[in-house]
Write an enzyme that holds these catalytic residues in place. Structure first.
Site, PDB file in Angstrom:
ATOM      1  N   ASN A 154      82.651  54.120  15.395  1.00  0.00           N
ATOM      2  CA  ASN A 154      81.324  54.299  14.517  1.00  0.00           C
ATOM      3  C   ASN A 154      81.020  53.355  13.642  1.00  0.00           C
ATOM      4  O   ASN A 154      79.832  52.732  13.515  1.00  0.00           O
ATOM      5  CB  ASN A 154      80.947  55.772  14.084  1.00  0.00           C
ATOM      6  CG  ASN A 154      82.186  56.132  12.987  1.00  0.00           C
ATOM      7  OD1 ASN A 154      82.982  55.671  12.947  1.00  0.00           O
ATOM      8  ND2 ASN A 154      81.809  57.017  12.231  1.00  0.00           N
ATOM      9  N   LYS A 177      95.485  50.633  16.218  1.00  0.00           N
ATOM     10  CA  LYS A 177      94.852  50.761  17.520  1.00  0.00           C
ATOM     11  C   LYS A 177      93.414  50.750  17.395  1.00  0.00           C
ATOM     12  O   LYS A 177      92.723  51.579  16.664  1.00  0.00           O
ATOM     13  CB  LYS A 177      95.420  52.161  17.961  1.00  0.00           C
ATOM     14  CG  LYS A 177      94.390  53.019  18.930  1.00  0.00           C
ATOM     15  CD  LYS A 177      94.333  52.390  20.416  1.00  0.00           C
ATOM     16  CE  LYS A 177      93.581  53.233  21.171  1.00  0.00           C
ATOM     17  NZ  LYS A 177      92.074  53.034  20.757  1.00  0.00           N
ATOM     18  N   GLY A 230      88.839  60.395  13.837  1.00  0.00           N
ATOM     19  CA  GLY A 230      88.106  60.645  15.218  1.00  0.00           C
ATOM     20  C   GLY A 230      87.992  61.994  15.324  1.00  0.00           C
ATOM     21  O   GLY A 230      87.568  62.841  14.284  1.00  0.00           O
ATOM     22  N   SER A 231      87.720  62.456  16.384  1.00  0.00           N
ATOM     23  CA  SER A 231      87.433  64.008  16.653  1.00  0.00           C
ATOM     24  C   SER A 231      88.448  65.090  16.443  1.00  0.00           C
ATOM     25  O   SER A 231      89.738  64.647  16.411  1.00  0.00           O
ATOM     26  CB  SER A 231      87.149  64.021  18.195  1.00  0.00           C
ATOM     27  OG  SER A 231      87.959  63.738  19.084  1.00  0.00           O
ATOM     28  N   VAL A 234      90.905  65.398  19.412  1.00  0.00           N
ATOM     29  CA  VAL A 234      92.031  64.406  19.590  1.00  0.00           C
ATOM     30  C   VAL A 234      93.015  64.594  18.432  1.00  0.00           C
ATOM     31  O   VAL A 234      94.144  64.636  18.453  1.00  0.00           O
ATOM     32  CB  VAL A 234      91.622  63.051  19.581  1.00  0.00           C
ATOM     33  CG1 VAL A 234      92.503  61.908  19.369  1.00  0.00           C
ATOM     34  CG2 VAL A 234      90.706  62.917  20.922  1.00  0.00           C
ATOM     35  N   GLY A 235      92.421  64.777  17.289  1.00  0.00           N
ATOM     36  CA  GLY A 235      93.108  65.214  15.963  1.00  0.00           C
ATOM     37  C   GLY A 235      94.274  66.307  16.138  1.00  0.00           C
ATOM     38  O   GLY A 235      95.308  66.139  15.680  1.00  0.00           O
ATOM     39  N   GLU A 252      91.129  62.429   9.465  1.00  0.00           N
ATOM     40  CA  GLU A 252      90.013  62.578   9.069  1.00  0.00           C
ATOM     41  C   GLU A 252      89.060  62.996  10.338  1.00  0.00           C
ATOM     42  O   GLU A 252      89.045  61.891  11.116  1.00  0.00           O
ATOM     43  CB  GLU A 252      89.476  61.247   8.308  1.00  0.00           C
ATOM     44  CG  GLU A 252      88.369  61.317   7.452  1.00  0.00           C
ATOM     45  CD  GLU A 252      87.072  61.199   8.136  1.00  0.00           C
ATOM     46  OE1 GLU A 252      86.506  62.200   8.459  1.00  0.00           O
ATOM     47  OE2 GLU A 252      86.414  60.045   8.131  1.00  0.00           O
ATOM     48  N   CYS A 286      81.156  61.078  10.653  1.00  0.00           N
ATOM     49  CA  CYS A 286      81.468  62.338  10.553  1.00  0.00           C
ATOM     50  C   CYS A 286      80.856  62.832   9.329  1.00  0.00           C
ATOM     51  O   CYS A 286      80.637  64.252   9.335  1.00  0.00           O
ATOM     52  CB  CYS A 286      83.051  62.084  10.204  1.00  0.00           C
ATOM     53  SG  CYS A 286      83.622  60.955   9.043  1.00  0.00           S
ATOM     54  N   GLN A 331      78.671  59.305  25.709  1.00  0.00           N
ATOM     55  CA  GLN A 331      78.145  60.030  24.544  1.00  0.00           C
ATOM     56  C   GLN A 331      76.911  60.511  24.688  1.00  0.00           C
ATOM     57  O   GLN A 331      76.352  61.546  24.027  1.00  0.00           O
ATOM     58  CB  GLN A 331      78.328  59.043  23.387  1.00  0.00           C
ATOM     59  CG  GLN A 331      77.999  59.117  22.076  1.00  0.00           C
ATOM     60  CD  GLN A 331      78.829  60.217  21.403  1.00  0.00           C
ATOM     61  OE1 GLN A 331      79.999  60.421  21.749  1.00  0.00           O
ATOM     62  NE2 GLN A 331      78.418  60.825  20.175  1.00  0.00           N
ATOM     63  N   GLU A 385      80.396  69.128  16.986  1.00  0.00           N
ATOM     64  CA  GLU A 385      79.969  68.061  16.512  1.00  0.00           C
ATOM     65  C   GLU A 385      79.137  67.270  17.809  1.00  0.00           C
ATOM     66  O   GLU A 385      80.111  67.114  18.673  1.00  0.00           O
ATOM     67  CB  GLU A 385      81.064  67.225  15.926  1.00  0.00           C
ATOM     68  CG  GLU A 385      80.742  66.136  15.065  1.00  0.00           C
ATOM     69  CD  GLU A 385      81.788  65.075  14.672  1.00  0.00           C
ATOM     70  OE1 GLU A 385      82.746  65.161  15.268  1.00  0.00           O
ATOM     71  OE2 GLU A 385      81.448  64.311  13.342  1.00  0.00           O
ATOM     72  N   GLU A 464      91.348  60.019   1.797  1.00  0.00           N
ATOM     73  CA  GLU A 464      91.539  58.582   1.843  1.00  0.00           C
ATOM     74  C   GLU A 464      89.926  58.226   1.776  1.00  0.00           C
ATOM     75  O   GLU A 464      89.171  58.960   2.035  1.00  0.00           O
ATOM     76  CB  GLU A 464      91.866  57.930   3.224  1.00  0.00           C
ATOM     77  CG  GLU A 464      93.594  58.198   3.608  1.00  0.00           C
ATOM     78  CD  GLU A 464      93.890  57.491   4.746  1.00  0.00           C
ATOM     79  OE1 GLU A 464      93.943  56.301   4.893  1.00  0.00           O
ATOM     80  OE2 GLU A 464      94.204  58.271   5.813  1.00  0.00           O
TER      81      GLU A 464
HETATM   82  P1  ADP Z   1      85.234  59.498  18.923  1.00  0.00           P
HETATM   83  O1  ADP Z   1      84.710  60.908  19.357  1.00  0.00           O
HETATM   84  O2  ADP Z   1      84.669  59.406  17.488  1.00  0.00           O
HETATM   85  O3  ADP Z   1      85.399  58.330  19.735  1.00  0.00           O
HETATM   86  P2  ADP Z   1      88.046  60.032  19.693  1.00  0.00           P
HETATM   87  O4  ADP Z   1      88.786  61.072  18.740  1.00  0.00           O
HETATM   88  O5  ADP Z   1      87.671  60.355  21.122  1.00  0.00           O
HETATM   89  O6  ADP Z   1      86.783  59.871  18.638  1.00  0.00           O
HETATM   90  O7  ADP Z   1      88.631  58.822  19.531  1.00  0.00           O
HETATM   91  C1  ADP Z   1      89.137  57.942  18.168  1.00  0.00           C
HETATM   92  C2  ADP Z   1      90.216  57.209  18.222  1.00  0.00           C
HETATM   93  O8  ADP Z   1      91.264  57.949  18.850  1.00  0.00           O
HETATM   94  C3  ADP Z   1      89.969  56.152  19.452  1.00  0.00           C
HETATM   95  O9  ADP Z   1      90.867  54.923  19.058  1.00  0.00           O
HETATM   96  C4  ADP Z   1      90.672  56.788  20.682  1.00  0.00           C
HETATM   97  O10 ADP Z   1      91.096  55.629  21.476  1.00  0.00           O
HETATM   98  C5  ADP Z   1      91.805  57.400  19.986  1.00  0.00           C
HETATM   99  N1  ADP Z   1      92.416  58.464  20.944  1.00  0.00           N
HETATM  100  C6  ADP Z   1      91.832  59.311  21.778  1.00  0.00           C
HETATM  101  N2  ADP Z   1      92.827  60.141  22.499  1.00  0.00           N
HETATM  102  C7  ADP Z   1      94.035  59.819  21.876  1.00  0.00           C
HETATM  103  C8  ADP Z   1      95.279  60.433  22.075  1.00  0.00           C
HETATM  104  N3  ADP Z   1      95.342  61.288  23.011  1.00  0.00           N
HETATM  105  N4  ADP Z   1      96.212  59.851  21.327  1.00  0.00           N
HETATM  106  C9  ADP Z   1      95.977  58.670  20.471  1.00  0.00           C
HETATM  107  N5  ADP Z   1      94.724  58.338  20.269  1.00  0.00           N
HETATM  108  C10 ADP Z   1      93.492  58.766  20.856  1.00  0.00           C
END
Ligand code: ADP
Length: 488
Positions: A154, A177, A230-231, A234-235, A252, A286, A331, A385, A464
């Site tokens: 973002n 990454k 990120g989301s 995934v978190g 975060e 976020c 998205q 979200e 952070e």
């Molecule tokens: P957004 O919805 O903001 O794109 P995501 O959570 O999908 O957020 O992605 C945020 C970051 O996490 C990106 O760099 C994505 O490639 C990475 N990501 C997505 N899935 C995984 C995973 N299983 N393990 C580690 N990193 C991931």
């Protein structure tokens, strides 16, 4: 910018490198849907190379005095200042936001860098008293080792700065990454870091997809601390993997942030901040405002004011535009589906709710700024979200109900209240269950020297940037020294 790079490789150590399998993926331009560049599609083997180099480089970096580390970070910042327009042009091109917005974001990243470069002179521990005679007690900060940094697309240059600078000033090596939607911003940052003299291996960048390049970084036994933006979904996965091997992790995550408008608010100011927090950066923060909780007494008046202002917003990538494209088509389609479902469940779309399909916008990923009313606080759209320019309006009969509604959500990232009453303002920031609370401004706009983070599903309690990020990226050692005065 003269030309956008056609192929974005990894930076492994201080070298630009293709992936081991020489695989690439296409990155499209959100503003027009056209091919923008190819980026390296990293896999486990690429991550392993980056982590191995980081592990090798880290001890010497840790032994470099923190003040000297700060001077190198300062050189990176100076270079960023010189190349601010070039960085911003890359950010704008790959995110679909205006150059003006991208320049602002780059300025924020520079400020963040300046703050941490100087923290090299202030990596304080604590010196205190001891209960015993001839004994001294203190704490010292030490590096953790290798940091795995995973960021969202973002605000790409701000996201890089928010993590890389604190990780490095603390004496860690980092493997970053990049988000798959913003490979070039991270690439140019790595190039600048190399040119500024950051030693080989202290920062590597792996491009690629989450499950292919992010997951191996999280699972790697030599990655000692993970910081993720990120989301929440995934978190949650990352948190589980990190917990299994007891790696430190800072999360975060998402938000569904409330902005409360009281009956004594300056309505013009409140409307201005709703528009900025809900729609700038195309709502992809976020910390965006997505729930506007309005006192009943002024509901219709404020709603109409907001709708009128929202309809006048300009969408596009020119500097006089209020918001640009969203990051990718998936998205956009998710958001449209969520809005359509809400409408089927009885929601009223006050404005927007649609993809922009006129000649100027039809090929890009543009969502009209959207205001929705008549939704239940526990409907799907109220609780998940969307990460786009969509805000929901709710009615509250008084302060206590507004506060209760603000807190009645699975998230707890940021919140704002608009009021002229000091009593309401203080009670709100005291009782709202979020990591950030704001009076008479937006839900976004946290500053780089201050701690950001959330409660509930918005994070795991870490904060952070600010000096608080130093706790994420350093080990605290408790040191006792006994002396024998007889031996003096
Ligand atoms: P957004 O919805 O903001 O794109 P995501 O959570 O999908 O957020 O992605 C945020 C970051 O996490 C990106 O760099 C994505 O490639 C990475 N990501 C997505 N899935 C995984 C995973 N299983 N393990 C580690 N990193 C991931």
């Amino acid at each position: 910018m003269n030309s956008f790079p056609v192929k974005i490789p990894n930076w492994i150590g201080a070298q630009e490198q293709p992936t081991e399998r020489d695989e690439w993926f296409d990155k499209l331009n959100p503003a027009n849907g056209k091919f923008l560049c190819k980026a390296a599609r990293s896999r486990q083997a690429d991550v392993e190379r980056a982590v191995a180099l980081a592990k090798k480089a880290q001890p010497a970096w840790a032994d470099t005095p923190a003040v000297q580390r700060g001077l190198i970070l300062h050189k990176i910042v100076t270079e960023m200042q010189k190349r601010q327009s070039e960085i911003a042009a890359i950010v704008a091109a790959e995110t679909g936001k205006s150059m003006k917005e991208a320049l602002g974001e780059t300025g924020g990243a520079i400020q963040c860098g300046l703050f941490y470069a100087s923290e090299g002179q202030r990596l304080y521990g604590r010196t205190t008293t001891s209960g015993a005679a001839n004994k001294y007690a203190m704490t010292i900060r030490q590096p953790i080792g290798v940091a795995g940094l995973i960021i969202a697309a973002n605000t790409p240059i701000a996201n890089v700065a928010w993590k890389v600078f604190p990780a490095l000033i603390c004496g860690n090596a980092a493997v970053l990454k990049a988000a798959e939607d913003t490979p070039a911003t991270v690439w140019i940052f790595a190039q600048i870091a190399k040119e500024a003299g950051l030693p080989d291996g202290v920062l590597s960048v792996v491009q690629g997809f989450g499950e292919e390049a992010g997951a191996p970084l999280v699972a790697h036994a030599d990655v000692d601390v993970i910081s993720f933006t990120g989301s929440t979904d995934v978190g949650r996965v990352i948190n589980r993997v990190a917990a299994e091997r007891f790696a430190r992790i800072s999360l975060e995550l998402g938000g569904k942030n409330p902005l409360v408008v009281c009956d004594d608010a300056d309505l013009e100011n409140a409307a201005k901040w709703v528009l900025l927090s809900a729609f700038s950066n195309a709502g992809q923060r976020c910390a965006s405002t997505s729930r506007v909780i309005i006192f009943e007494a002024i509901y219709e008046k404020f709603r109409d004011l907001l709708a009128e202002k929202t309809q006048r917003l300009k969408v596009g990538t020119a500097d006089d535009c209020d918001l640009g494209a969203v990051i990718n088509e998936g998205q956009l389609l998710n958001m449209l589906a969520a809005v359509e479902k809400a409408e089927q469940n009885g929601a009223t779309i006050l404005c927007g709710g649609k993809r922009l399909t006129d000649a100027e916008h039809k090929d890009g990923y543009y969502m009209a700024p959207t205001l929705i009313e008549n939704v239940n606080p526990h409907d799907e759209i109220s609780e998940c979200e969307l990460f786009g320019p969509v805000a929901l309006l709710f009615k509250a009969k008084d302060f206590e109900q507004a506060l209760q509604m603000a807190n009645d959500t699975p998230y707890g990232l940021t919140a704002s209240i608009h009021t002229r009453s000091i009593h309401r303002a203080v009670r709100f920031y005291d009782k709202v269950q979020t990591g950030v609370a704001v009076v008479n401004a937006g839900t976004h706009g946290s500053e780089p020297h201050m701690p950001f983070g959330g409660r509930k599903l918005s994070g795991n309690g870490s904060r952070e940037p600010g000096t608080e990020a130093l706790d994420v990226y350093s080990e605290l050692k408790d040191v006792y020294v006994n002396i024998d005065p007889m031996q003096v």
